[in-house]
Design an enzyme around this catalytic site. Structure first.
Site, PDB file in Angstrom:
ATOM      1  N   ASN A   1       0.862  -1.177   0.000  1.00 31.72           N
ATOM      2  CA  ASN A   1       0.000   0.000   0.000  1.00 31.72           C
ATOM      3  C   ASN A   1       0.903   1.233   0.000  1.00 31.72           C
ATOM      4  O   ASN A   1       1.817   1.337   0.813  1.00 31.72           O
ATOM      5  CB  ASN A   1      -0.904  -0.036   1.242  1.00 31.72           C
ATOM      6  CG  ASN A   1      -1.808   1.178   1.341  1.00 31.72           C
ATOM      7  OD1 ASN A   1      -1.363   2.307   1.367  1.00 31.72           O
ATOM      8  ND2 ASN A   1      -3.111   0.932   1.427  1.00 31.72           N
TER       9      ASN A   1
ATOM     10  N   CYS B   1      -6.471   8.754   2.556  1.00 32.97           N
ATOM     11  CA  CYS B   1      -6.198   8.964   3.984  1.00 32.97           C
ATOM     12  C   CYS B   1      -6.741  10.326   4.418  1.00 32.97           C
ATOM     13  O   CYS B   1      -6.371  11.352   3.851  1.00 32.97           O
ATOM     14  CB  CYS B   1      -4.702   8.880   4.279  1.00 32.97           C
ATOM     15  SG  CYS B   1      -4.379   9.126   6.031  1.00 32.97           S
TER      16      CYS B   1
ATOM     17  N   LYS C   1      -7.513   2.386  -3.440  1.00 28.82           N
ATOM     18  CA  LYS C   1      -8.339   2.408  -2.215  1.00 28.82           C
ATOM     19  C   LYS C   1      -9.003   3.775  -2.070  1.00 28.82           C
ATOM     20  O   LYS C   1      -8.323   4.796  -1.986  1.00 28.82           O
ATOM     21  CB  LYS C   1      -7.456   2.109  -1.002  1.00 28.82           C
ATOM     22  CG  LYS C   1      -8.232   2.122   0.294  1.00 28.82           C
ATOM     23  CD  LYS C   1      -7.414   1.528   1.403  1.00 28.82           C
ATOM     24  CE  LYS C   1      -8.150   1.529   2.705  1.00 28.82           C
ATOM     25  NZ  LYS C   1      -7.324   0.975   3.780  1.00 28.82           N
TER      26      LYS C   1
ATOM     27  N   GLY D   1      -9.885  -4.890   9.347  1.00 27.85           N
ATOM     28  CA  GLY D   1      -9.091  -3.774   9.860  1.00 27.85           C
ATOM     29  C   GLY D   1      -9.081  -3.712  11.363  1.00 27.85           C
ATOM     30  O   GLY D   1      -8.417  -4.517  12.046  1.00 27.85           O
TER      31      GLY D   1
HETATM   32  C1  FMN Z   1      -5.026   2.472  13.288  1.00 29.36           C
HETATM   33  C2  FMN Z   1      -5.383   2.498  11.828  1.00 29.36           C
HETATM   34  C3  FMN Z   1      -4.400   2.761  10.888  1.00 29.36           C
HETATM   35  C4  FMN Z   1      -4.710   2.779   9.537  1.00 29.36           C
HETATM   36  N1  FMN Z   1      -3.714   3.025   8.629  1.00 29.36           N
HETATM   37  C5  FMN Z   1      -3.991   2.954   7.301  1.00 29.36           C
HETATM   38  C6  FMN Z   1      -2.948   3.086   6.339  1.00 29.36           C
HETATM   39  O1  FMN Z   1      -1.757   3.241   6.676  1.00 29.36           O
HETATM   40  N2  FMN Z   1      -3.279   3.025   5.020  1.00 29.36           N
HETATM   41  C7  FMN Z   1      -4.577   2.820   4.592  1.00 29.36           C
HETATM   42  O2  FMN Z   1      -4.804   2.737   3.366  1.00 29.36           O
HETATM   43  N3  FMN Z   1      -5.583   2.662   5.489  1.00 29.36           N
HETATM   44  C8  FMN Z   1      -5.321   2.725   6.821  1.00 29.36           C
HETATM   45  N4  FMN Z   1      -6.329   2.536   7.730  1.00 29.36           N
HETATM   46  C9  FMN Z   1      -7.713   2.299   7.253  1.00 29.36           C
HETATM   47  C10 FMN Z   1      -8.042   0.800   7.231  1.00 29.36           C
HETATM   48  O3  FMN Z   1      -7.203   0.118   6.344  1.00 29.36           O
HETATM   49  C11 FMN Z   1      -9.520   0.558   6.850  1.00 29.36           C
HETATM   50  O4  FMN Z   1      -9.759   1.038   5.545  1.00 29.36           O
HETATM   51  C12 FMN Z   1     -10.487   1.244   7.817  1.00 29.36           C
HETATM   52  O5  FMN Z   1     -10.023   1.149   9.142  1.00 29.36           O
HETATM   53  C13 FMN Z   1     -11.904   0.673   7.742  1.00 29.36           C
HETATM   54  O6  FMN Z   1     -11.933  -0.683   8.078  1.00 29.36           O
HETATM   55  P1  FMN Z   1     -12.253  -1.265   9.567  1.00 29.36           P
HETATM   56  O7  FMN Z   1     -13.523  -0.602  10.024  1.00 29.36           O
HETATM   57  O8  FMN Z   1     -12.393  -2.734   9.372  1.00 29.36           O
HETATM   58  O9  FMN Z   1     -11.090  -0.887  10.405  1.00 29.36           O
HETATM   59  C14 FMN Z   1      -6.045   2.531   9.099  1.00 29.36           C
HETATM   60  C15 FMN Z   1      -7.028   2.256  10.055  1.00 29.36           C
HETATM   61  C16 FMN Z   1      -6.715   2.231  11.392  1.00 29.36           C
HETATM   62  C17 FMN Z   1      -7.804   1.932  12.397  1.00 29.36           C
END
Ligand code: FMN
Length: 301
Positions: free
Chosen positions: A97, A128, A163, A263
């Site tokens: 990513n 992001c 994404k 996630g």
């Molecule tokens: C602590 C944390 C760090 C994350 N860091 C990234 C990241 O570095 N790159 C990214 O594309 N998404 C990042 N995300 C987003 C997740 O990949 C995901 O799209 C989002 O949390 C929704 O899914 P979930 O509800 O299952 O967590 C992050 C999410 C969390 C909670």
């Protein structure tokens, strides 16, 4: 339980970790059996190392989690030096990513990574919400995004996933741009804008005030986005947002997701992929489904 994302690209399991919730995989290898995942998606890598945002940058709410990590990561050079050895020996697919401050940075990262045969694909993060530059600004404007995706496409034959953020005016148009400019798949969704206030300090709990909201509360939002985009694009959708149980994962597949990402749930239960994998196998057996692709979007047919 294989899933085809492109003619020449098959995941042995429909389950992937969501970027940023699984590190680079090496931190979890002692507790998690990676065989339940079709691939590993790394934390976002940027050209330069990033410290991320100052604390507080994580806050748990009743139905989810606010984060404002700000793409803290070890940068491209250290990633290649410190993580390649571990990653290249994994049997599952390796998807990196990436994000950049500028279009040129995205392109430089892909150009550099593309030399490594052990890398199977990229997930381009244009979603992001927690950075001033190099985040959602690339994922909300169709012209900026089409330039980026078409240029990245020219640099690589590897799997190209984009994404997307739900925090945009018209996600369907944004998804069409990905479809029309050479993306192989779309990941839906990154976090939703969220905020919480500490009533005793009379201040927002997160230093940057507005953060990214994830977890169970965003599942209906994510599923609605999957449904809206699915009917408008030909490429596969990877569903993510609030998957905390096996039933949640099936819901995404029935809505139109070809694969799913876990996630925030990893922080509660690092072994959740195994549970979900076994449940999907059993669900398919009970429903007489031989190919999981037959379930994709079945609720809307
Ligand atoms: C602590 C944390 C760090 C994350 N860091 C990234 C990241 O570095 N790159 C990214 O594309 N998404 C990042 N995300 C987003 C997740 O990949 C995901 O799209 C989002 O949390 C929704 O899914 P979930 O509800 O299952 O967590 C992050 C999410 C969390 C909670």
């Amino acid at each position: 339980m294989s899933v085809r994302l492109r003619d020449d690209f098959i995941l042995d399991s429909p389950i992937l970790p969501a970027s940023g919730t699984f590190g680079y995989g090496d931190e979890l290898i002692d507790i998690v059996n990676l065989d339940y995942y079709g691939g590993l998606i790394t934390k976002t890598i940027t050209l330069e190392e990033r410290e991320g945002n100052p604390p507080e940058r994580i806050f748990e709410t009743k139905c989810g989690m606010l984060n404002s990590i700000g793409l803290a990561n070890i940068g491209l050079k250290r990633f290649l030096k410190e993580k390649s050895e571990f990653l290249k020996n994994l049997r599952i697919k390796k998807i990196i990513n990436i994000a950049g401050n500028t279009e040129d940075e995205y392109l430089r990262i892909v150009e550099d990574l593309d030399k490594y045969n052990w890398i199977d694909g990229y997930e381009i993060n244009v979603s992001c919400p927690n950075v001033d530059k190099g985040g959602i600004q690339f994922g909300k404007d169709c012209i900026t995004l089409s330039n980026l995706i078409s240029k990245v496409r020219k640099l690589t034959k590897k799997l190209l996933i984009v994404k997307l953020s739900p925090n945009v005016d018209d996600i369907v148009s944004i998804a069409r741009v990905c479809n029309d400019n050479g993306a192989d798949a779309i990941t839906l969704i990154n976090t939703v804008y969220g905020c919480a206030i500490d009533i005793y300090k009379k201040k927002p709990v997160i230093n940057r005030v507005i953060a990214g909201y994830s977890g169970p509360a965003i599942k209906p939002i994510a599923i609605a986005n999957v449904i809206r985009v699915k009917s408008e694009v030909n490429i596969p959708i990877i569903g993510v947002g609030g998957i905390f149980s096996s039933e949640d994962a099936i819901e995404f597949i029935l809505a139109g997701a070809s694969a799913i990402q876990i996630g925030t749930a990893h922080f509660n239960n690092p072994l959740i992929a195994e549970e979900i994998y076994n449940f999907i196998v059993e669900y398919c057996r009970k429903n007489g489904i031989l190919n999981i692709a037959d379930l994709v979007g079945a609720a809307l047919k």
